[in-house]
Enzyme design. Structure first.
Site, short mmCIF file in Angstrom:
data_model
loop_
_atom_site.label_atom_id
_atom_site.label_comp_id
_atom_site.label_asym_id
_atom_site.label_seq_id
_atom_site.Cartn_x
_atom_site.Cartn_y
_atom_site.Cartn_z
N ASP A 156 -5.54 76.62 -52.88
CA ASP A 156 -4.45 76.42 -53.79
C ASP A 156 -4.95 77.12 -55.14
O ASP A 156 -4.07 77.02 -55.94
CB ASP A 156 -3.94 74.95 -54.27
CG ASP A 156 -3.09 74.50 -53.19
OD1 ASP A 156 -2.72 75.19 -52.12
OD2 ASP A 156 -3.26 73.29 -53.19
N GLN A 199 -10.80 104.76 -46.48
CA GLN A 199 -10.19 105.15 -47.71
C GLN A 199 -8.28 104.65 -47.49
O GLN A 199 -7.55 104.78 -48.46
CB GLN A 199 -9.92 106.75 -47.63
CG GLN A 199 -10.84 107.09 -49.03
CD GLN A 199 -10.72 108.66 -48.96
OE1 GLN A 199 -9.80 109.26 -48.92
NE2 GLN A 199 -11.75 109.14 -49.31
#
Length: 765
Positions: A137, A634
Site C-alpha cells: 500500500d 529500448q
C-alpha cells in the site's frame, strides 16, 4: 521481501555475524524450535525472482500477549540473538518496538521463573531492532517507497493495459478497484499512469455533489472524442461523511445517469503476487545492507529505526516517529482535515496528487495566452517519452498555450515538420512505448540557420526537448547559437529520456526503468534455462553506450557475479579473479553464474573475448553461453515508474516555462539569453531541479557521452559483496538518523528538525 532477506543474510555473514531465519513471522519467534534456523550463504541463492517471502509470514495473536513475547524472548536468549531485523508493515514494526521496550522486564521475569540464568540475561541485556517496510500500500510515512509497492503497480498496470484495449473497442466505462484500505497511493499512481478520468482515494474524498461532477466529466470526455472512460477506486474510498464509495455504487450511478455501458473489475490479491520488479529488488537489497549496518552501529541509546529510501538516498528514521506520523494521517482523515492528510503522506504523494488534479480536473481556460510552445523528441526512442509529451501538451493547454508537435527531431524542426497538437491528440499516450512524434539522432549545429528561420516562421516562444545525450548536446548547441541568431533566445528545457541514463544533471532518466526491467526479466529466464543442467555461466551484454548504469543495476536486480563497465576500470587480474571466483562458487551447491558486460566497457575485452576466456578457464568445471540483448532493451510498454516520472517531468517543465516566459517578456516581446533560461530538468538526490545547460558542461565527459560522476557507482560494492567477494565496504557515506519532517503542517505532535537545511532546489520543489 526476498531480496531484502537475501541481502540481510549475506551482508550479515560478510560482516562475521551469525544470521538466523525466523520462519512464519512472530508465530515462529514464539514457537521457537525448528522455526528459528541458522542461515547460510547458499540458502538465499536463486530467490531474488520469487514473489512473497520464502521464510513465510503469519499474523500472530500470541505475540500480542505478554506471555507470547516472553516465550519469544526466551527463544532468542537461548540462541544468543540480540539483533532483530523485521520486515513488515506498521503493525509488525510497532510490535517489534514494544518487544524492545519490554525486553529488560521480560528478562527479569525469565530469570525469576528460573528459565534463564543471570549470566544469560547479562549477555543478552539489550535488544536492537531495525525495520524495513514491506507493504504494497506504500502507507508508511517517512518512506518514499515501501518494498513491494512498485511490483504491485506493475501488476495493476498490466491489467489496466489489457482492459483499456477491450474498453476502447466497445466504447465502455471501466471501473477498477485496487487495494488500499487506508491509503490511496496505488490508486493515485495508477490513475496518473493510465490517465484515468477520476480517482477515489480515502485521503481526499470528493466534494459534495461529486455525482453530478463525475457524470459531467465522463460525458465531456466522450464529447471530446474519447472512446473509453477509466475510473480508479481505492478499496477504502469514502465520501465526506465517511460513507464508503464502492465500485458497484459508481457503476449504478454511471449507468443510471448516462446510460454508458459500464464494467467493474476488482483486482484483489493479484496485486500481491507475481515476480518482483527490478526497482523492488534493488530497493530490498539496498535496505538489507543498510539494515545490517544500522544494527551493527546500534547502541542501547539509539531508538529503533527503519531504513528507507528518500529519492535515491538510503536513510534511517526513528521507527516510532514514522509510526506516529502514519497514525496522524488516520487522525487527520477521521477529523476531516483532508489537506493535512495528503501533506502528511509526504512530498511524493502530494506531488502525485497535484499533478493528477491538474491533468484531470482543470478545464482549459477560455482566454488564450498567445504563447506557442513546441515539443520535440531527440535521439533514440525510449519508453515513457510519450507520457512526457502527453502531460506537457495537456498542462500547456491548461495554461492557455498553443502546443506544437515537432516531428523527427531537430531535422524536422529545421524542415518545418510542425503541427498543432490538441488535448485528444495525445489521449492514450501514457502506455505507448517508443516515440509517437518520431525522433532522430541529428544534432542542430548543421541546421542552426534553418532552425532559427522555422522558429520565426511558426512564432515559437519556447522549446521542450525530450531525449537522451543528443537532446542535451543539442540544447547546448542551440544556446551557443544564441549569439548569432536572436530567434534562439527563447526559454528551453531538456527532459532526460534515454535507456542509458547518461544525461548530466539527472540521477534518473525516463526509459531507464523500463529497460532495466526488460534486462532483469531476461536474465531471470536465462538463469532458469539452466535449471537442471550441469554447471553453467551466462555472459550477457547490455546496452548503455559507455554508461554502466544498466549493467550495474541489472547486476543488483538479477544477482550477477560480476558486471563489467567502463567507469569501473578492470584488467587481466580482475578477470582472472572473477573466473577463479566462479570456479569456487561451482564447488558449492549453486550451479549457475551470471556475468553482465556493458557494450562499451572495454574495446579489447569484448563480449566474445570474455566468453572465450571463461569457456577456456572453466573447462571441465562449467560451460558458458553468451547473449547480446540488443534492441529489445529500448522497446516495450513503459513501466509504472516511467509513466509516472514522464508525466511529472512533462508537467513540471511546462509550468517552469510559463513562469520563465513571464520573466523574459519585455517591451512586447520574448528575449531570453541568460544561462538559466535553458535548463535540464533532472532528479537530483531528492528533488526535481532545473540546472542551466551551460553549468553542466563542466560535469560532462563529452568523448564518452557520460557525466563525470555518477551516484550509482556507490552501489557497486553492494553487488560485489552479495556475490561473495571479500572487499571492503565504504560506509563513510552511510545514512545518519534523520527525522520525519512535515513541512507546512501544524500537528499536535512535537516536530523534529531535519538533519541538514534543504538546498535552494529542494525548497523550490
Amino acid at each position: 521481501m526476498n531480496a531484502a532477506v537475501r541481502a540481510t543474510v549475506r551482508v550479515g555473514i560478510y560482516t562475521g555475524a551469525k544470521v538466523y531465519f525466523v520462519h512464519e513471522g512472530y508465530q515462529g519467534l514464539v514457537d521457537g524450535g525448528d522455526n528459528i534456523k541458522l542461515a547460510t550463504w547458499e540458502s538465499v541463492s536463486m530467490m531474488l525472482q520469487l514473489g512473497g517471502t520464502v521464510i513465510g509470514s503469519a499474523r500472530c495473536m500470541d505475540f500480542r500477549a505478554r506471555e507470547g513475547r516472553m516465550k519469544a524472548a526466551l527463544n532468542l536468549v537461548k540462541l544468543g540473538i540480540t539483533n532483530l531485523c523485521v520486515i513488515g508493515g506498521d503493525g509488525s514494526l510497532t510490535g517489534a518496538n514494544q518487544f524492545r521496550k519490554e525486553w529488560a522486564t521480560l528478562l527479569v521475569d525469565l530469570v525469576k521463573a528460573g528459565k534463564i540464568t543471570d549470566d544469560e540475561a547479562r549477555k543478552s541485556s539489550h535488544l536492537n531492532i531495525v525495520g524495513m517496510v514491506g507493504s504494497i500500500d506504500n502507507d508508511f510515512c517517512g518512506t518514499d517507497m515501501t518494498i513491494g509497492t512498485d511490483s504491485a503497480l506493475h501488476r495493476i498496470i498490466e491489467v489496466v493495459d489489457a482492459i483499456t484495449t477491450t474498453a476502447q473497442s466497445h466504447q465502455r466505462t471501466f471501473i477498477l478497484e485496487v487495494m488500499g484500505r487506508h491509503c490511496g497511493y496505488l490508486a493515485l499512481v495508477t490513475a496518473l499512469a493510465c490517465g484515468a478520468d477520476w480517482v477515489f482515494i480515502p485521503e481526499m474524498p470528493p466534494d459534495e455533489g461529486w455525482q453530478g461532477h463525475l457524470c459531467r466529466r465522463l460525458a465531456d470526455q466522450r464529447a471530446r472524442g474519447s472512446r473509453l472512460n477509466v475510473i480508479i477506486v481505492a478499496e477504502g474510498a469514502m465520501d465526506r461523511d465517511g460513507n464508503p464509495i464502492s465500485s458497484e455504487d459508481i457503476k449504478k450511478l454511471v449507468e443510471k445517469n448516462l446510460g454508458f455501458d459500464t464494467r467493474t473489475t476488482v483486482l484483489g490479491h493479484v496485486q500481491r503476487g507475481g515476480t518482483p520488479s527490478a526497482f523492488d529488488r534493488i530497493l530490498g537489497s539496498r535496505m538489507g545492507v543498510e539494515a545490517v549496518m544500522a544494527l551493527l552501529e546500534a547502541t542501547p541509546e539509539t531508538p529503533a529505526c527503519v531504513v528507507s529510501l528518500s529519492g535515491n538516498q538510503a536513510v534511517r528514521l526513528p521507527l516510532m516517529e514514522c509510526v506516529q506520523v502514519t497514525k496522524d494521517v488516520t487522525t487527520a482523515m477521521a477529523e476531516k482535515r483532508w489537506e493535512d492528510a495528503i501533506k502528511l503522506r509526504g512530498k511524493s504523494f502530494e506531488n502525485n496528487w497535484n499533478t493528477y488534479k491538474m491533468l484531470a480536473h482543470i478545464n482549459p481556460p477560455d482566454t488564450k495566452s498567445n504563447i506557442n510552445v513546441a515539443i520535440v523528441n531527440i535521439g533514440a526512442p525510449c519508453a515513457g517519452m510519450n507520457a512526457a509529451v502527453r502531460s506537457a501538451v495537456r498542462i500547456g493547454i491548461i495554461q492557455g498555450h498553443n502546443m506544437l508537435a515537432v516531428h523527427d527531431g531537430f531535422e524536422g524542426l529545421a524542415q518545418g515538420k510542425i503541427e498543432p497538437i490538441t488535448w485528444t491528440g495525445v489521449s492514450g499516450w501514457t502506455g505507448k512505448g517508443g516515440s509517437e512524434l518520431g525522433t532522430k539522432r541529428v544534432l542542430p549545429s548543421e541546421y542552426i540557420e534553418e532552425i532559427s528561420l522555422t522558429i520565426a516562421k511558426f512564432n515559437i516562444h519556447s522549446l521542450v526537448i525530450i531525449g537522451g545525450f543528443e537532446a542535451y548536446m543539442g540544447g547546448l548547441e542551440l544556446v551557443q547559437g544564441r549569439d548569432k541568431y536572436e530567434e534562439l533566445c527563447i526559454p528551453m528545457v531538456v527532459i532526460p529520456a534515454t535507456v542509458s541514463n547518461n544525461v548530466p544533471g539527472s540521477d534518473f532518466s525516463i526509459g531507464a526503468d523500463t529497460a532495466l526491467n526488460t534486462i532483469t526479466s531476461t536474465c531471470d529466464r536465462i538463469k532458469q534455462s539452466a535449471a537442471g543442467t550441469k554447471r553453467r555461466v551466462f555472459i550477457v551484454e547490455t546496452a548503455g553506450g559507455y554508461c554502466g548504469y544498466l549493467a550495474t543495476m541489472a547486476g543488483l536486480a538479477a544477482g550477477a557475479d560480476a558486471a563489467y563497465i567502463y567507469e569501473d576500470k578492470f584488467g587481466i587480474r580482475d578477470l582472472e579473479m572473477n573466473v577463479e571466483h566462479l570456479v569456487q562458487k561451482m564447488k558449492t551447491d549453486v550451479k549457475r553464474g551470471l556475468i553482465l558486460r556493458n557494450e562499451n566497457c572495454n574495446a579489447n575485452y569484448t563480449t566474445d573475448f570474455i566468453f572465450a576466456l571463461y569457456s577456456e578457464e572453466g573447462k571441465g568445471i562449467f560451460d558458458c553461453r553468451k547473449n547480446v540483448l540488443g534492441h529489445m532493451q529500448q522497446g516495450g510498454t513503459p513501466t509504472p515508474f516511467d509513466r509516472n516520472f514522464g508525466t511529472k517531468m512533462g508537467s513540471k517543465a511546462v509550468l517552469w516555462i510559463t513562469e520563465k516566459l513571464k520573466e523574459v517578456y519585455r517591451h512586447g516581446r520574448i528575449f531570453a539569453n541568460t544561462p538559466d533560461s535553458a535548463c535540464v530538468l533532472g532528479m537530483k538526490k531528492r528533488a526535481l531541479t532545473f540546472q542551466p545547460l551551460a553549468e553542466l558542461k563542466e560535469q560532462t565527459d563529452f568523448v564518452h557521452r557520460i557525466p563525470k560522476t555518477s551516484w550509482w557507482l556507490k552501489l557497486r560494492p553492494i553487488m560485489k559483496i552479495l556475490a561473495k567477494y571479500n572487499i571492503s565496504l565504504d560506509t563513510s557515506e552511510h545514512a545518519h538518523m534523520e527525522h520525519v519532517i512535515n513541512k507546512r503542517v501544524s500537528m499536535h505532535a512535537p516536530l523534529m528538525k531535519k538533519a541538514s537545511p534543504p538546498t535552494k532546489h529542494e525548497e523550490e520543489e
